[in-house]
Design an enzyme around this catalytic site. Sequence first.
Site: not given
Length: 380
Positions: A95, A269, A307, A309, A312, A338
């Site tokens: 940015d 974002d 989930c 991931c 998890c 997560h």
Amino acid sequence: MKPAVTYELIKTCKQSGARLGKVHTPHGSFETPIFMPVGTLATVKTMSPEELKELGAEIILSNTYHLWLRPGHDIVKEAGGLHTFMNWDRPILTDSGGFQVFSLSDLREIKEEGVHFRNHLSGEKLFLSPEGAMEIQNALGSDIMMAFDECPPYPAEFEYMKASVERTSRWAERCLKGHARPQDQALFGIVQGGEYEELRKQSARDLVSLDFPGYAVGGLSVGEPKDVMNRVLDFTTPHLPENKPRYLMGVGSPDSLIDGAIRGIDMFDCVLPTRIARNGTCMTSEGRLVVRNAKYARDFRPIDENCDCHVCRTYSRAYIRHLVKANETFGFRLTSYHNLYFLVNLMKQVRQAIMEDRLLDFRNEFFEKYGFNKPNARNF
């Protein structure tokens, strides 16, 4: 000269009008709509670059203002640029530093040449101009740079906003002139104008006339209600080119990601997923879960049973609660991982729904399960 960053439209959702696309950059391509994790100081808090790749991040964002102050853009340049410095070989967006100049310092003075303000760390007097923001970002070597703009507060009077939009347009032209590396760094313009349709259209016209390779919608997610954000997107994105990427700055709540995609946004974002993670708040398929709460002390299920991931699949709510309550960094790493995975995976689902022409149905199903359709539903 071919732009450093280009956009390829793959499909438009018949049901919602949302678009599935691909952005091509010097450090690789990524599909859109996409969520970009924020690595303010050349690091996504508590996450390694290897973990970010593992959870599916394709592009990350870093902050011009903060890297200018620490360690200094000259040091990053000497290291070979931001990609080498932080060991990230995928795309990076920086940015302009404008938002931080206006949000972190009360002691600031906006003039036509730029902004005079004080270092939020030391109190030292500083000055940042459009040309200065370009010099810093050219040294950082990001794939996508942002023009230096003013991000006015919400709400703001029409006359103030009008003057601000006109100044931002003049600054955008100066940014283009000061951009030294258009061959390998793309510069995006930022549409401002608050909640005023006339000013948003004016800002979009001004910037589109300058032919940037991409455009951001700024000045949202600054305290306005969600319906105002959606209304502004409704009358702003139609004025942005269809053959270039569109980026909604600073937005990361699940509902806003879906609503933004429906309104033609490609890139998002936000620090939200990692910030709330450090307070023990997790995003799940069934809504907000504050894992530090006492009721999870003996809960040996994963954060989200839907989930897949790494967190998890491996750790329980009880264990993560213990770590967070004990102020253990590993606990914050697990909740951050997560939450980032959740948003990255959510956007994969959004892209699939666009491909299948059913994004509105997906939105309704997700909102119902997440609890957004309930009266007084609590968001992040």
